[in-house]
Design an enzyme around this catalytic site. Structure first.
Site, PDB file in Angstrom:
ATOM      1  N   SER A  29      47.253  97.544  56.290  1.00 40.90           N
ATOM      2  CA  SER A  29      48.567  97.852  55.709  1.00 40.90           C
ATOM      3  C   SER A  29      48.478  98.830  54.558  1.00 40.90           C
ATOM      4  O   SER A  29      47.769  98.583  53.585  1.00 40.90           O
ATOM      5  CB  SER A  29      49.208  96.578  55.152  1.00 40.90           C
ATOM      6  OG  SER A  29      49.412  95.644  56.145  1.00 40.90           O
ATOM      7  N   HIS A  60      52.689 100.254  58.922  1.00 43.19           N
ATOM      8  CA  HIS A  60      51.711 100.053  59.995  1.00 43.19           C
ATOM      9  C   HIS A  60      51.819 101.132  61.079  1.00 43.19           C
ATOM     10  O   HIS A  60      51.590 100.870  62.251  1.00 43.19           O
ATOM     11  CB  HIS A  60      51.921  98.689  60.671  1.00 43.19           C
ATOM     12  CG  HIS A  60      51.654  97.521  59.780  1.00 43.19           C
ATOM     13  ND1 HIS A  60      52.051  96.244  60.084  1.00 43.19           N
ATOM     14  CD2 HIS A  60      51.015  97.423  58.600  1.00 43.19           C
ATOM     15  CE1 HIS A  60      51.688  95.411  59.110  1.00 43.19           C
ATOM     16  NE2 HIS A  60      51.065  96.113  58.199  1.00 43.19           N
ATOM     17  N   TYR A  84      51.854  88.095  64.835  1.00 43.63           N
ATOM     18  CA  TYR A  84      53.218  87.661  64.506  1.00 43.63           C
ATOM     19  C   TYR A  84      54.285  88.570  65.103  1.00 43.63           C
ATOM     20  O   TYR A  84      55.464  88.241  65.098  1.00 43.63           O
ATOM     21  CB  TYR A  84      53.419  87.530  62.988  1.00 43.63           C
ATOM     22  CG  TYR A  84      53.180  88.793  62.189  1.00 43.63           C
ATOM     23  CD1 TYR A  84      54.073  89.856  62.221  1.00 43.63           C
ATOM     24  CD2 TYR A  84      52.052  88.917  61.387  1.00 43.63           C
ATOM     25  CE1 TYR A  84      53.855  91.005  61.501  1.00 43.63           C
ATOM     26  CE2 TYR A  84      51.813  90.053  60.655  1.00 43.63           C
ATOM     27  CZ  TYR A  84      52.721  91.102  60.716  1.00 43.63           C
ATOM     28  OH  TYR A  84      52.489  92.241  60.004  1.00 43.63           O
ATOM     29  N   GLU A  85      53.881  89.723  65.627  1.00 43.97           N
ATOM     30  CA  GLU A  85      54.854  90.587  66.307  1.00 43.97           C
ATOM     31  C   GLU A  85      55.093  90.114  67.744  1.00 43.97           C
ATOM     32  O   GLU A  85      55.888  90.711  68.462  1.00 43.97           O
ATOM     33  CB  GLU A  85      54.360  92.032  66.298  1.00 43.97           C
ATOM     34  CG  GLU A  85      54.336  92.630  64.893  1.00 43.97           C
ATOM     35  CD  GLU A  85      53.695  94.006  64.855  1.00 43.97           C
ATOM     36  OE1 GLU A  85      54.336  94.971  65.283  1.00 43.97           O
ATOM     37  OE2 GLU A  85      52.535  94.096  64.394  1.00 43.97           O
ATOM     38  N   ALA A 112      44.738  94.422  54.154  1.00 45.14           N
ATOM     39  CA  ALA A 112      45.323  93.978  52.894  1.00 45.14           C
ATOM     40  C   ALA A 112      45.309  92.459  52.933  1.00 45.14           C
ATOM     41  O   ALA A 112      45.595  91.869  53.973  1.00 45.14           O
ATOM     42  CB  ALA A 112      46.752  94.485  52.781  1.00 45.14           C
ATOM     43  N   MET A 210      46.612  88.240  57.756  1.00 45.72           N
ATOM     44  CA  MET A 210      47.208  87.982  59.071  1.00 45.72           C
ATOM     45  C   MET A 210      46.605  88.870  60.151  1.00 45.72           C
ATOM     46  O   MET A 210      47.256  89.146  61.166  1.00 45.72           O
ATOM     47  CB  MET A 210      48.721  88.222  58.986  1.00 45.72           C
ATOM     48  CG  MET A 210      49.422  87.441  57.890  1.00 45.72           C
ATOM     49  SD  MET A 210      51.146  87.908  57.749  1.00 45.72           S
ATOM     50  CE  MET A 210      51.596  87.135  56.177  1.00 45.72           C
ATOM     51  N   SER A 211      45.383  89.331  59.959  1.00 44.17           N
ATOM     52  CA  SER A 211      44.833  90.298  60.920  1.00 44.17           C
ATOM     53  C   SER A 211      43.321  90.186  61.009  1.00 44.17           C
ATOM     54  O   SER A 211      42.720  89.190  60.602  1.00 44.17           O
ATOM     55  CB  SER A 211      45.205  91.716  60.463  1.00 44.17           C
ATOM     56  OG  SER A 211      44.518  92.050  59.275  1.00 44.17           O
ATOM     57  N   ASN A 234      47.462  91.314  46.324  1.00 43.79           N
ATOM     58  CA  ASN A 234      48.295  90.376  45.545  1.00 43.79           C
ATOM     59  C   ASN A 234      47.517  89.075  45.404  1.00 43.79           C
ATOM     60  O   ASN A 234      46.604  88.806  46.176  1.00 43.79           O
ATOM     61  CB  ASN A 234      49.604  90.094  46.305  1.00 43.79           C
ATOM     62  CG  ASN A 234      49.335  89.557  47.709  1.00 43.79           C
ATOM     63  OD1 ASN A 234      49.034  90.325  48.635  1.00 43.79           O
ATOM     64  ND2 ASN A 234      49.411  88.245  47.850  1.00 43.79           N
ATOM     65  N   HIS A 245      55.986  92.007  50.555  1.00 43.72           N
ATOM     66  CA  HIS A 245      55.343  93.120  51.266  1.00 43.72           C
ATOM     67  C   HIS A 245      55.368  94.376  50.389  1.00 43.72           C
ATOM     68  O   HIS A 245      54.456  95.200  50.434  1.00 43.72           O
ATOM     69  CB  HIS A 245      56.070  93.360  52.594  1.00 43.72           C
ATOM     70  CG  HIS A 245      55.380  94.352  53.498  1.00 43.72           C
ATOM     71  ND1 HIS A 245      54.050  94.253  53.856  1.00 43.72           N
ATOM     72  CD2 HIS A 245      55.846  95.469  54.115  1.00 43.72           C
ATOM     73  CE1 HIS A 245      53.725  95.267  54.655  1.00 43.72           C
ATOM     74  NE2 HIS A 245      54.800  96.020  54.821  1.00 43.72           N
TER      75      HIS A 245
END
Ligand code: HPA
Length: 273
Positions: A29, A60, A84-85, A112, A210-211, A234, A245
Site C-alpha cells: 500500500s 493499490h 478481503y476484496e 504496510a 492483511m497481505s 501506524n 487508511h
C-alpha cells in the site's frame, strides 16, 4: 484450465514483451512509486495480463513494470489484491506465481503493517523473519500440481535468513535502521480490535497486516527465496490512537524517499548474493 497452464500463459505474454527479470518485487500500500524509478521499462496493467486479479482499493493501483535498477532487471508489481476484496488466497498469490515462473532468483515482498511491538513507531522498517497465518486460508488448498511444487512445502526458511541479512546490510550502507519481527496476517478489511492485538502480541506477533503471506507461501512452494519487508505505517489498535487508511498512506508517503533508496541499493545486491 489448470493453474500451471494459466501461470505459463501469463508468463509467456510477459516474456514476449520484456527481458527476463533477475528479481521480483511486490510493492505494498502506498509504496508503488518505486516502479516509476525503473529504466528501460516495459509496463503492463493488470487488466491486460490474463488471469491477473485486479484491485479497486485506493493506493493499490495495479501495474507490473519490468525494468532496470542498478544493473539488474526487476519485475515489480505496483499494487496487489487482497483476500478481503473477495479473492481466494490462490488468486491473491497468482501474480507471485507468475513472477516465480519468470525465473526470478528471489522475491522481495513488501507491505504496510500495523505495529504491535512496543518499540515500533509509524515509519519503522521491519524485516519479516517469520509469519503467523491467521487468515484461515492457504493458497495451496486444493489439488497439488507437482510441476509447481510439492504437496507439503517446508516453510522453516520461507524468509531467507541470508538474503535478509543482505537487506540489513543495504539499509546500514545508506544509514537506515531496520528492525526484525514476526508478521501476522488477519483477513481484514476492518482493522483489528484492541483485544485482537493483545492476542497477537501474546502469540508473538510484532506487526499485523492483511497481505503478503499468500505470496510467500507460493514462492516457498516454487522454491524461490523470499525477503519480506514491512513498513509500520501506524500503531496497531489499542497501541496508539485510532487508525485509518489515510494514516497508512500518509506514513508511506513520508517514508517513500528512504524506501526508494533502500530498494535501489538492495535489489542489485540480491543478484550478487
Ligand atoms: N492492521 C492491519 N493491516 C494494516 C494495518 C493495521 O494496523 N496498518 C496497515 N495495514
Amino acid at each position: 484450465m489448470l493453474t500451471f497452464d494459466q501461470v505459463e500463459e501469463t508468463a509467456a505474454l510477459i516474456r514476449a514483451r520484456a527481458p527476463a527479470p533477475d528479481v521480483g518485487v511486490i510493492l505494498g500500500s502506498g509504496l508503488g512509486a518505486f516502479a516509476d524509478t525503473l529504466t528501460n521499462a516495459a509496463a503492463f496493467s493488470y487488466s491486460e495480463l490474463p488471469h491477473f486479479p485486479t484491485s479497486s482499493v485506493v493506493g493499490h493501483a495495479g501495474r507490473l513494470v519490468v525494468g532496470r535498477v542498478g544493473g539488474i532487471t526487476a519485475a515489480v508489481m505496483a499494487g496487489r489484491v487482497h483476500g478481503y476484496e473477495g479473492y481466494g488466497a490462490a488468486q491473491v498469490a497468482f501474480p507471485a506465481r507468475v513472477l516465480c515462473r519468470l525465473g526470478v532468483r528471489a522475491l522481495l515482498v513488501t507491505n504496510a503493517a500495523g505495529g504491535i511491538h512496543p518499540r515500533f513507531s509509524a515509519g519503522t522498517l521491519m524485516r519479516i523473519t517469520d509469519h503467523l497465518n491467521l487468515s484461515a486460508q492457504n493458497p495451496l488448498s486444493g489439488s497439488n500440481d507437482d510441476r509447481l511444487g510439492p504437496r507439503f512445502p517446508d516453510l522453516s526458511h520461507a524468509y531467507d535468513p541470508r538474503l535478509g541479512t543482505v537487506l540489513e546490510k543495504a539499509a546500514e550502507t545508506i544509514g537506515l535502521s531496520i528492525d526484525r519481527g514476526i508478521y501476522a496476517h488477519l483477513s481484514g478489511p476492518s482493522y483489528e480490535t484492541p483485544a485482537e492485538i493483545r492476542m497477537l502480541r501474546t502469540l508473538g506477533a510484532d506487526a499485523v497486516g492483511m497481505s503478503t503471506i499468500p505470496e510467500v507461501i507460493v514462492a516457498a512452494h516454487m522454491g524461490v527465496p523470499v525477503v519480506g519487508l514491512s513498513l509500520i505505517t501506524n500503531l496497531a489498535a489499542g497501541v496508539g490512537a485510532s487508525l485509518s487508511h489515510q494514516e497508512v498512506l500518509e506514513t508511506a508517503e513520508r517514508v517513500r524517499p528512504d524506501l526508494l533508496r533502500l530498494l535501489t541499493n538492495f535489489l542489485p545486491r540480491l543478484v550478487q548474493a
